[in-house]
Structures are given as structure tokens and as C-alpha cells.
Write a protein that holds these residues in place. Structure first.
Motif, PDB file in Angstrom:
ATOM      1  N   GLN A  50       1.997   2.411  -8.233  1.00 59.54           N
ATOM      2  CA  GLN A  50       3.443   2.372  -8.451  1.00 59.54           C
ATOM      3  C   GLN A  50       4.101   3.506  -7.687  1.00 59.54           C
ATOM      4  O   GLN A  50       3.609   4.630  -7.663  1.00 59.54           O
ATOM      5  N   THR A  51       5.197   3.195  -7.027  1.00 61.67           N
ATOM      6  CA  THR A  51       6.089   4.220  -6.473  1.00 61.67           C
ATOM      7  C   THR A  51       7.487   3.820  -6.919  1.00 61.67           C
ATOM      8  O   THR A  51       8.028   2.821  -6.455  1.00 61.67           O
ATOM      9  N   GLY A  52       8.043   4.551  -7.839  1.00 62.58           N
ATOM     10  CA  GLY A  52       9.387   4.259  -8.319  1.00 62.58           C
ATOM     11  C   GLY A  52       9.504   2.850  -8.867  1.00 62.58           C
ATOM     12  O   GLY A  52       8.763   2.448  -9.760  1.00 62.58           O
ATOM     13  N   MET A  53      10.406   2.078  -8.285  1.00 62.91           N
ATOM     14  CA  MET A  53      10.682   0.720  -8.753  1.00 62.91           C
ATOM     15  C   MET A  53       9.785  -0.322  -8.070  1.00 62.91           C
ATOM     16  O   MET A  53      10.140  -1.495  -8.037  1.00 62.91           O
TER      17      MET A  53
ATOM     18  N   LEU B  52      13.629   2.837 -16.414  1.00 64.89           N
ATOM     19  CA  LEU B  52      12.939   1.595 -16.027  1.00 64.89           C
ATOM     20  C   LEU B  52      11.588   1.911 -15.382  1.00 64.89           C
ATOM     21  O   LEU B  52      10.586   1.238 -15.617  1.00 64.89           O
ATOM     22  N   ILE B  53      11.590   2.968 -14.556  1.00 67.44           N
ATOM     23  CA  ILE B  53      10.351   3.384 -13.882  1.00 67.44           C
ATOM     24  C   ILE B  53       9.300   3.766 -14.922  1.00 67.44           C
ATOM     25  O   ILE B  53       8.127   3.376 -14.824  1.00 67.44           O
ATOM     26  N   ASN B  54       9.729   4.491 -15.958  1.00 69.61           N
ATOM     27  CA  ASN B  54       8.798   4.881 -17.023  1.00 69.61           C
ATOM     28  C   ASN B  54       8.304   3.668 -17.803  1.00 69.61           C
ATOM     29  O   ASN B  54       7.135   3.601 -18.196  1.00 69.61           O
ATOM     30  N   LYS B  55       9.189   2.718 -18.001  1.00 71.87           N
ATOM     31  CA  LYS B  55       8.802   1.504 -18.730  1.00 71.87           C
ATOM     32  C   LYS B  55       7.750   0.718 -17.923  1.00 71.87           C
ATOM     33  O   LYS B  55       6.764   0.234 -18.488  1.00 71.87           O
ATOM     34  N   ILE B  56       7.965   0.615 -16.619  1.00 71.68           N
ATOM     35  CA  ILE B  56       6.979  -0.087 -15.786  1.00 71.68           C
ATOM     36  C   ILE B  56       5.630   0.619 -15.894  1.00 71.68           C
ATOM     37  O   ILE B  56       4.586  -0.011 -16.051  1.00 71.68           O
TER      38      ILE B  56
ATOM     39  N   ARG C 256      14.558   2.244  -4.181  1.00 66.80           N
ATOM     40  CA  ARG C 256      13.285   1.562  -4.472  1.00 66.80           C
ATOM     41  C   ARG C 256      12.147   2.536  -4.763  1.00 66.80           C
ATOM     42  O   ARG C 256      11.287   2.270  -5.593  1.00 66.80           O
ATOM     43  N   SER C 257      12.130   3.640  -4.039  1.00 62.60           N
ATOM     44  CA  SER C 257      11.002   4.572  -4.184  1.00 62.60           C
ATOM     45  C   SER C 257      11.200   5.518  -5.366  1.00 62.60           C
ATOM     46  O   SER C 257      10.358   6.352  -5.646  1.00 62.60           O
ATOM     47  N   GLY C 258      12.337   5.388  -6.047  1.00 64.90           N
ATOM     48  CA  GLY C 258      12.633   6.294  -7.167  1.00 64.90           C
ATOM     49  C   GLY C 258      13.740   7.267  -6.793  1.00 64.90           C
ATOM     50  O   GLY C 258      14.575   7.614  -7.618  1.00 64.90           O
TER      51      GLY C 258
ATOM     52  N   ARG D 171       0.853  -1.194   0.000  1.00 61.29           N
ATOM     53  CA  ARG D 171       0.000   0.000   0.000  1.00 61.29           C
ATOM     54  C   ARG D 171       0.890   1.245   0.000  1.00 61.29           C
ATOM     55  O   ARG D 171       1.955   1.243   0.603  1.00 61.29           O
ATOM     56  N   MET D 172       0.405   2.289  -0.680  1.00 62.79           N
ATOM     57  CA  MET D 172       1.251   3.481  -0.895  1.00 62.79           C
ATOM     58  C   MET D 172       0.525   4.747  -0.441  1.00 62.79           C
ATOM     59  O   MET D 172      -0.704   4.774  -0.392  1.00 62.79           O
TER      60      MET D 172
END
Ligand code: PLP
Length: 455
Positions: free
Chosen positions: A377-380, A355-359, A267-269, A235-236
């Protein structure tokens, strides 16, 4: 599942004869074979029969630069031939000195002191004890309680479990645990449709404000996982909640403990999640990615203000007399230094943006799916929540174990996902390639289909 060779059969049999696995109902292994892994390389794990799996959850969120990473492996080998371990009381060594300097440099300015332990839960115990002891040392003996967010997770030891709030792990042990004040947070899952994030965060901060206002005289600290409650079903929440919390902790003279054990190290970007709220906690707990996923190590960073409250003549008995046998282990510090070296040389935080944008782009495949109640999504870190009906968000009964079906489907397709209940998430090593992200999310989509079929 794949066919087993005699070697695999043999290892599985010997394993089940003596190994008690973590977070596992061992009886499940009557049906679901344990998978003996022979080696790893980059994002791949390979079992003893040669079947390969993408480690899409970074082996419980610890691995960041891939398995058998040449740089980190070499650093550990070199350290092992030099000094494998020495006690850190009365003695020191260059790896722990270098690492402490670099951690202080990387984290917000007020954090100047590093206290080491050897796993995340122990770091939480250290932070709780230090905060409590700080208030005692400065004569505020009534400050004894901790505030935590609902659905939070801080580890499994008794103190860490007490300040967590995930029923599945906690309920059984309730009689053993200390009392804490658990307050609802600003979970994005519960946001009303069309509600403005800022309004929502402000509204959801009210219970925290109230608890602090009314009970601050008896409260040591608030403990939070910044931005993502990872074990709490990924959860975010919005960074503005952390800003409000920092301000309130200052106003009411209460410590803020940031548990960045899972979200730290990119992890969070950002390098640390606290950066996104532009705050500095009084204690920051780090572990997991700290050694690149190689060796157990954790650290609690704190301020000179806290440190100074313990600094006195021995006979005042103000010292922090806490230790673990492997505190500041040189091999683990060498792995951590190699890991930080990679971050620096490869500009990982900026490189990860791609990678974050790709996800994000690949996550669109889940939009509007009738059995996906929430996509976040939060970062990675990316997660989807399977539900019976998207509109009502009625959950699947946990007894149906839909997540387990998704897990098995993904494994058969060479991807290691390990859902949390009905939440499927993706948290890969940073050495993953964009086309591999696409592949994993494709498998994740098929895994949802496999999981929602009623049998
Ligand atoms: C994993 C985790 C812990 C506990 O760390 P261990 O090394 O498993 O004891 C604590 N807090 C958070 C946020 C975690 O994700």
C-alpha cells in the motif's frame, strides 16, 4: 453476470458492431458481455438495467471526487456557456491563467512554468522533447538518450512507449521504438526477507549510479514514476530511492522527469509523491486526476532554467514549436480548477488519512493467505499479488487468466475491480466511506478465492 434487458442486449450488439475498445482482445466479448453504463453517482456506476457497481479503480485512476460531482459538473456547465475553447497560441483565457498559478503554488518552488497537452502520453512526449531540446539549445547536442526504470509505464504513444518497460504493451512495437537505458529500480517486491529498507535502496541504486556515471554525457534525463509503478502491476518503492536519484541527477547534470500522472493529486497520500522524498524534479507531468476524472487534460511543469533556454529571438529557432489542437482547453481547465477547489475547501489530503488507515486495517485479512505473495500500500493505492504458492512466490501462468476470474466475481458482487494480470488492486475515489472500503476488500477477498479455484 446479470440478466440483460432488451435495451442492454441492443446496446451491446450495436457497440460490438462498431466500437473497438481500448486494451482489449475484442474476441473476449464473445463470452464476456460489455457493460453499457447509464449513469454515475459518487463511487457508484449504474448500468442500463439498474445494476450498480462500486468504481473501486476510479475508472482507470482518473476519478477522485466521485462521478457526476455537483461542483465539477456546475463549473463545466458554466464554462461551456461562456467559452468552450480557443487556441492557446497568441490567445489566453482566465481558466488557464488561474490554473497555472495554482499548479505552480501547489508544486515544489523551482517549478514555475506550465505547458499543456491533452492526455498523459502527450505530456510525456512534451517532457522528453523539452529535455532533449533544452540540451541542444545550450549546446550539449550529445545528450540524446533517456534512462528509465525497469517495469515502468509512461503511456502508449511511440515516445512514451519507448521510455516504458512493460513487455505486454511494448514488445510488439519494439522495431518502432527509440533506444533507452532501462535500469532495475528498488521494487519492494524483490526485497530480501529481513533486509533493511535503507540498505536495500542503497544497494538497488548502484546500477542507476553506474549508468549515470558512465554515460551522463549522452543522457538527457531519467524518467520515473515516483513511488508507485501503477501500470507495472502496482509495484512500489521507497522514497529514499528518489532522494538518491535527485542527488545523482544533479551530480551528473541530467534532468529528472517525474511522471506523476497516476500518483499525483493525493493518490500516494501526499498531494504529489515527490513530496515524500522532499525533492523537486526538473519536469513534472500531471494528468488523470487533474480534472477530477472529467475531461482530458495534461500539463508539464518545469523550471525557469529550462524555460530560459528556449527564450530568445525568433530567428535563433530555439522556441518549443510543439502544440496540440486542444492545448489548455477552457472546459478542462474549469474542471481542474473546480477539482483543486475541492482539495482546498475539504482539506482532502488530511481527510484521506482516515481512509488510508482504514485500508491498512482492512488489508490484514490478506496476511498469511497461501496464494497471496505480496501485499502493498502507498496512500490511497492498495494491491495484492496472487501466486501459486506464497513461500516460493511461483506465479500463476498468465494464460490461466486468474485476474479475469477475480474481475468477474467482483462484478457479480457489484464491485468494479480490473486486475493487472494476477495483481488485484484498489484505488478508489476519495468520496468512498470507510464501511464501503470494508465491503470492497471483503469482495476482493472472495474474488481471490474464486480466482484460485482450478477449473
Ligand atoms: C496513464 C498513465 C500515462 C498515460 O496517460 P494517458 O492519458 O493514458 O495517455 C502515463 N504515465 C503514467 C504513470 C500513467 O499511469
Amino acid at each position: 453476470m446479470f440478466e440483460h434487458s432488451p435495451l442492454a442486449e441492443e446496446l451491446i450488439k450495436r457497440d460490438l458492431a462498431h466500437v473497438w475498445h481500448p486494451c482489449t482482445q475484442m474476441k473476449d466479448h464473445q463470452q464476456i458481455p460489455i457493460i453499457p453504463i447509464a449513469k454515475g453517482e459518487g463511487i457508484w456506476l449504474q448500468d442500463v438495467d439498474g445494476n450498480k457497481y462500486i468504481d473501486a479503480i476510479s475508472s482507470w485512476w482518473v476519478n477522485i471526487f466521485g462521478h457526476a460531482n455537483k461542483t465539477i459538473s456546475a463549473a463545466i456547465k458554466k464554462q461551456a456557456d461562456t467559452l468552450e475553447h480557443v487556441l492557446l497560441a497568441g490567445f489566453s483565457h482566465q481558466p488557464v491563467i488561474d490554473l497555472s498559478e495554482q499548479l505552480v503554488e501547489l508544486t515544489p518552488d523551482p517549478l514555475q512554468r506550465c505547458f499543456y497537452a491533452d492526455n498523459g502520453s502527450s505530456a510525456i512526449e512534451v517532457a522528453l522533447k523539452m529535455s532533449f531540446h533544452y540540451w541542444k539549445n545550450i549546446g550539449k547536442e550529445n545528450k540524446q538518450k533517456f534512462v528509465t526504470l525497469k517495469n515502468s509505464y509512461h503511456g502508449e504513444t511511440i515516445g512514451a512507449l519507448s521510455v516504458g518497460d512493460v513487455e505486454l504493451y511494448k514488445d510488439t512495437y519494439q522495431p518502432l521504438l527509440m533506444d533507452v537505458l532501462a535500469v532495475p529500480g528498488a521494487d519492494s517486491f524483490n526485497m530480501e526477507e529481513g533486509e533493511d529498507t535503507e540498505e536495500y535502496v542503497t544497494r538497488m541504486f548502484a546500477p542507476m549510479e553506474e549508468v549515470l556515471q558512465q554515460q551522463h554525457d549522452t543522457i538527457c534525463a531519467v524518467v520515473v514514476e515516483p513511488l508507485v509503478q501503477c501500470a507495472g502491476y502496482m509495484r512500489m518503492y521507497d522514497a529514499r530511492y528518489l532522494s538518491l536519484l535527485r542527488q545523482a541527477c544533479d551530480r551528473y547534470n541530467v534532468h529528472l522527469i517525474a511522471d506523476e500522472i497516476a500518483v499525483g493529486f493525493g493518490r500516494s497520500g501526499t498531494m504529489f509523491a515527490c513530496e515524500q522524498a522532499n525533492i523537486s524534479p526538473d519536469f513534472m507531468c500531471l494528468s488523470k486526476g487533474l480534472t477530477g476524472g472529467y475531461l482530458p487534460l495534461s500539463v508539464v511543469l518545469t523550471t525557469n532554467q529550462v524555460y530560459d533556454a528556449f527564450y530568445d529571438d525568433y530567428t535563433t529557432l530555439k522556441a518549443f514549436l510543439h502544440s496540440h489542437s486542444y492545448t489548455g482547453n477552457p472546459l478542462a481547465c474549469a474542471a481542474a480548477l473546480a477539482t483543486l477547489g475541492i482539495f482546498h475547501r475539504e482539506d482532502t489530503i488530511n481527510r484521506n488519512q482516515n481512509l488510508i488507515n482504514k485500508i491498512k486495517a482492512e488489508s490484514e485479512r490478506f496476511e498469511g493467505h497461501p496464494n497471496i505473495g505480496h501485499i502493498r500500500q502507498t496512500g490511497m493505492i492498495f494491491a495484492i499479488e496472487m501466486v501459486k504458492d506464497r513461500r516460493t512466490r511461483e506465479p500463476y501462468p498468465w494464460q490461466e487468466r486468474r485476474g479475469l476470474k477475480a474481475y468477474q466475481h467482483a462484478l457479480n458482487n457489484h464491485v468494479l475491480l480490473r486486475p493487472l494480470g494476477n495483481v488485484l488492486y484498489f484505488m478508489p475515489p476519495y468520496v468512498i466511506e470507510p464501511d464501503q472500503i470494508e465491503l470492497v476488500l471483503e469482495v476482493m477477498e472472495e474474488a481471490v478465492q474464486a480466482a484460485i479455484i482450478d477449473d
